[in-house]
Design a protein around this motif. Sequence first.
Motif, PDB file in Angstrom:
ATOM      1  N   GLY A   1       0.953  -1.266   0.052  1.00 30.17           N
ATOM      2  CA  GLY A   1      -0.204   0.399  -0.137  1.00 30.17           C
ATOM      3  C   GLY A   1       0.949   1.033   0.272  1.00 30.17           C
ATOM      4  O   GLY A   1       0.450   2.364  -0.593  1.00 30.17           O
ATOM      5  N   CYS A   2       1.879   0.973   0.114  1.00 30.21           N
ATOM      6  CA  CYS A   2       2.596   2.419   0.615  1.00 30.21           C
ATOM      7  C   CYS A   2       3.429   3.230  -0.167  1.00 30.21           C
ATOM      8  O   CYS A   2       3.602   4.392  -0.231  1.00 30.21           O
ATOM      9  CB  CYS A   2       3.721   2.748   1.801  1.00 30.21           C
ATOM     10  SG  CYS A   2       5.234   0.972   2.469  1.00 30.21           S
ATOM     11  N   SER A   3       3.827   2.248  -2.037  1.00 33.80           N
ATOM     12  CA  SER A   3       4.557   2.649  -2.601  1.00 33.80           C
ATOM     13  C   SER A   3       3.916   3.822  -3.647  1.00 33.80           C
ATOM     14  O   SER A   3       3.806   4.659  -4.324  1.00 33.80           O
ATOM     15  CB  SER A   3       5.624   1.999  -3.211  1.00 33.80           C
ATOM     16  OG  SER A   3       6.184   1.121  -3.075  1.00 33.80           O
TER      17      SER A   3
ATOM     18  N   CYS B   1      -7.231   7.685   4.382  1.00 32.42           N
ATOM     19  CA  CYS B   1      -6.429   8.843   3.019  1.00 32.42           C
ATOM     20  C   CYS B   1      -6.336   8.397   1.974  1.00 32.42           C
ATOM     21  O   CYS B   1      -6.751   8.861   1.006  1.00 32.42           O
ATOM     22  CB  CYS B   1      -5.158   9.572   4.237  1.00 32.42           C
ATOM     23  SG  CYS B   1      -5.451  10.246   5.355  1.00 32.42           S
ATOM     24  N   CYS B   2      -5.831   6.870   2.306  1.00 33.22           N
ATOM     25  CA  CYS B   2      -5.858   6.681   0.524  1.00 33.22           C
ATOM     26  C   CYS B   2      -6.978   6.151  -0.199  1.00 33.22           C
ATOM     27  O   CYS B   2      -7.079   6.724  -2.008  1.00 33.22           O
ATOM     28  CB  CYS B   2      -4.660   4.941   0.464  1.00 33.22           C
ATOM     29  SG  CYS B   2      -3.363   5.268   0.284  1.00 33.22           S
ATOM     30  N   MET B   3      -7.931   6.035   0.328  1.00 32.41           N
ATOM     31  CA  MET B   3      -9.410   5.710  -0.271  1.00 32.41           C
ATOM     32  C   MET B   3     -10.093   7.162  -0.800  1.00 32.41           C
ATOM     33  O   MET B   3     -10.998   7.401  -1.485  1.00 32.41           O
ATOM     34  CB  MET B   3     -10.417   4.735   1.231  1.00 32.41           C
ATOM     35  CG  MET B   3      -9.340   3.855   1.534  1.00 32.41           C
ATOM     36  SD  MET B   3      -9.978   3.154  -0.046  1.00 32.41           S
ATOM     37  CE  MET B   3      -9.980   1.252   0.435  1.00 32.41           C
ATOM     38  N   PHE B   4     -10.113   8.180   0.447  1.00 39.93           N
ATOM     39  CA  PHE B   4     -10.038   9.403  -0.213  1.00 39.93           C
ATOM     40  C   PHE B   4      -9.916  10.450  -1.655  1.00 39.93           C
ATOM     41  O   PHE B   4     -10.208  11.360  -1.675  1.00 39.93           O
ATOM     42  CB  PHE B   4     -10.431  10.440   1.392  1.00 39.93           C
ATOM     43  CG  PHE B   4     -11.254  10.141   2.165  1.00 39.93           C
ATOM     44  CD1 PHE B   4     -12.699  10.288   1.510  1.00 39.93           C
ATOM     45  CD2 PHE B   4     -11.479   9.094   3.486  1.00 39.93           C
ATOM     46  CE1 PHE B   4     -13.701  10.346   2.449  1.00 39.93           C
ATOM     47  CE2 PHE B   4     -12.608   9.097   4.174  1.00 39.93           C
ATOM     48  CZ  PHE B   4     -13.779   9.509   3.935  1.00 39.93           C
TER      49      PHE B   4
ATOM     50  N   ALA C   1      -8.453   3.065  -9.345  1.00 42.45           N
ATOM     51  CA  ALA C   1      -8.217   2.150  -8.528  1.00 42.45           C
ATOM     52  C   ALA C   1      -7.115   1.389  -7.887  1.00 42.45           C
ATOM     53  O   ALA C   1      -6.768   1.362  -7.308  1.00 42.45           O
ATOM     54  CB  ALA C   1      -8.280   1.045 -10.090  1.00 42.45           C
ATOM     55  N   THR C   2      -6.384   2.743  -8.181  1.00 41.51           N
ATOM     56  CA  THR C   2      -4.567   2.583  -7.872  1.00 41.51           C
ATOM     57  C   THR C   2      -4.407   2.644  -6.399  1.00 41.51           C
ATOM     58  O   THR C   2      -4.432   2.792  -5.466  1.00 41.51           O
ATOM     59  CB  THR C   2      -3.981   3.851  -8.608  1.00 41.51           C
ATOM     60  OG1 THR C   2      -3.396   2.755 -10.327  1.00 41.51           O
ATOM     61  CG2 THR C   2      -2.621   2.954  -7.948  1.00 41.51           C
ATOM     62  N   PHE C   3      -5.096   4.174  -6.153  1.00 36.73           N
ATOM     63  CA  PHE C   3      -5.603   4.928  -5.000  1.00 36.73           C
ATOM     64  C   PHE C   3      -6.173   4.197  -3.609  1.00 36.73           C
ATOM     65  O   PHE C   3      -6.053   3.671  -3.034  1.00 36.73           O
ATOM     66  CB  PHE C   3      -5.931   5.694  -4.964  1.00 36.73           C
ATOM     67  CG  PHE C   3      -4.779   6.693  -5.186  1.00 36.73           C
ATOM     68  CD1 PHE C   3      -3.333   7.138  -5.273  1.00 36.73           C
ATOM     69  CD2 PHE C   3      -5.423   7.793  -6.036  1.00 36.73           C
ATOM     70  CE1 PHE C   3      -1.904   7.796  -5.874  1.00 36.73           C
ATOM     71  CE2 PHE C   3      -4.312   8.760  -7.153  1.00 36.73           C
ATOM     72  CZ  PHE C   3      -2.278   8.226  -6.335  1.00 36.73           C
ATOM     73  N   PHE C   4      -7.447   3.333  -4.495  1.00 36.50           N
ATOM     74  CA  PHE C   4      -8.132   2.282  -3.031  1.00 36.50           C
ATOM     75  C   PHE C   4      -7.925   1.025  -3.387  1.00 36.50           C
ATOM     76  O   PHE C   4      -8.085   1.004  -2.243  1.00 36.50           O
ATOM     77  CB  PHE C   4      -9.345   1.823  -4.466  1.00 36.50           C
ATOM     78  CG  PHE C   4     -10.548   3.449  -4.779  1.00 36.50           C
ATOM     79  CD1 PHE C   4     -10.958   3.744  -3.797  1.00 36.50           C
ATOM     80  CD2 PHE C   4     -11.061   3.420  -5.555  1.00 36.50           C
ATOM     81  CE1 PHE C   4     -11.872   5.032  -3.692  1.00 36.50           C
ATOM     82  CE2 PHE C   4     -12.173   4.562  -5.274  1.00 36.50           C
ATOM     83  CZ  PHE C   4     -12.448   5.212  -4.603  1.00 36.50           C
TER      84      PHE C   4
ATOM     85  N   SER D   1      -4.794  -2.475   0.800  1.00 39.12           N
ATOM     86  CA  SER D   1      -4.048  -3.176   2.004  1.00 39.12           C
ATOM     87  C   SER D   1      -3.335  -2.419   3.085  1.00 39.12           C
ATOM     88  O   SER D   1      -3.106  -3.030   3.705  1.00 39.12           O
ATOM     89  CB  SER D   1      -2.466  -2.692   0.390  1.00 39.12           C
ATOM     90  OG  SER D   1      -2.771  -2.920  -0.677  1.00 39.12           O
ATOM     91  N   PHE D   2      -3.525  -1.073   3.612  1.00 43.74           N
ATOM     92  CA  PHE D   2      -2.952  -0.812   4.700  1.00 43.74           C
ATOM     93  C   PHE D   2      -4.083  -1.005   5.896  1.00 43.74           C
ATOM     94  O   PHE D   2      -3.954  -1.541   6.847  1.00 43.74           O
ATOM     95  CB  PHE D   2      -3.898   0.987   4.101  1.00 43.74           C
ATOM     96  CG  PHE D   2      -1.630   1.534   4.313  1.00 43.74           C
ATOM     97  CD1 PHE D   2      -0.711   1.339   5.086  1.00 43.74           C
ATOM     98  CD2 PHE D   2      -1.745   2.684   3.634  1.00 43.74           C
ATOM     99  CE1 PHE D   2       0.403   2.027   4.604  1.00 43.74           C
ATOM    100  CE2 PHE D   2      -0.672   2.452   2.762  1.00 43.74           C
ATOM    101  CZ  PHE D   2       0.359   2.360   3.439  1.00 43.74           C
TER     102      PHE D   2
END
Length: 458
Positions: free
Chosen positions: A253-255, A317-320, A395-398, A403-404
């Motif tokens: 998730g972090c990269s 944060c990634c989801m938003f 899709a990439t950020f979701f 994963s996080f």
Amino acid sequence: MTRDHVLTPPEGGWGWMIVIGCFLATICTRAVTRCVSMFFVEFQMHFEKDYSNTAWIHSLIDSTTMLCAPLGSFLGNRLSCRATVILGGVLSSAGLILSSFANSLEYLYMSLGVLTGLGFALSYTPAIAMVGKYFNERKALAYGIALSGSGIGTFLLAPAVQLLIEYYSWRGALLILGAFVSNLCVCGALMRPLEPRGEDSELNEARQSDNKPLVNASSRGQCSCFKSREEFGFLLIPSFLILSISFLFMAYGCSPPVVYLVPYALSLGVQPQHAAFLVSVFGVCGIVGNITFGWVTDRGRFRVLSYTVAMAMEGLCCMFMPFLHSFTLLVPFSVLYGYFDGAYVALIPVVTSDIVGSTYLTSALGVVYFLHAIPYLLSPPIGGWLVDQTGNYAATFFLSGASFIFSSAILMAAMLIRHCQRSKLNSAAHLNPSHKLLMWGSENTACGNHNNNINNTK
């Protein structure tokens, strides 16, 4: 010195110089790796490649750094942390300088991805392990300060790299970065080994004198086998296995958010300097996360819980992020994401050390960062492929956010199960203390028992 002899951490003194050395090493490794994303659009335009092919550069440097982390641990244990960090500085500097002469993406895969990543691996893991050898009670704070170099370095380097690209092109910027990274050799010079003091020194001499009898070739081989079993005995600890599974999902998730923050901002019409500012905000907020979480967790017993919460917030944060369509909205994202990124990054070695103990920290960190390798290798190209297929970054950020959140859910479930087990055991009136289950932070006892069993068989 025998493996079962543990030196007392001085909790200061030269340990603060070790923290400074690790701080500088983190700037030269992790901050520079993050700033490689600043070259993403330049590489894509110069070599006329798509997102997925260009993303391999960043994924290779990250994954090679983690894949070769056990090699850094091995050389740090066999040679010295000082020599290993200096060697890493020479290799990574050479990789960046050679990358400035690249004429294809494949060339960059090897020079920037593999060679520079290998150098970072040899410098990063031993430098982090040295901090754990010098601190115990103030370990989280020491790691918070040391690893804040990633945030400070990102804050300073992101706009600087953007200016270097504008004035000297990407080739000149890589050449200057190569010279900058050579400062890892200076960081390595600060890595003085921890030496026995007072009673520790006398005990060490007594142990050495007791081990003077002649040993034949067969017994030397047997000792080597025992030493290997001792060095990696932490792999059998249940809590370390659970933590390792969590690391796999966290690493995936972090990269992508770091790699695609600048391209995503540019796709929204944000100016290049403003996009670089987002990376700087991300970095400076990581500093606050490093230090505040380190300071707080040193004063409580909630290190794993703090680590779990930080990862969950990263996922949210990634989801938003796909719903943020302007520079004004991306700034709060960079603030929150950077803060919690700094928090969980600083707690990775702390949580690992709590489980395996400082004696095994160098080897354990090698394994921990090795587990990051495959997710780091695959996540940016997969994210780029999703962008190529869908035409957007949602899709990439979701996927990164999921994963996080799943990584934090694994640890949360493990903590709840252990809490229930502990409650049942404590409710028994005549509980035998030797039957208690190992809890988070006490697994180094298992390593100690494992060592004693091995030593008794010698």
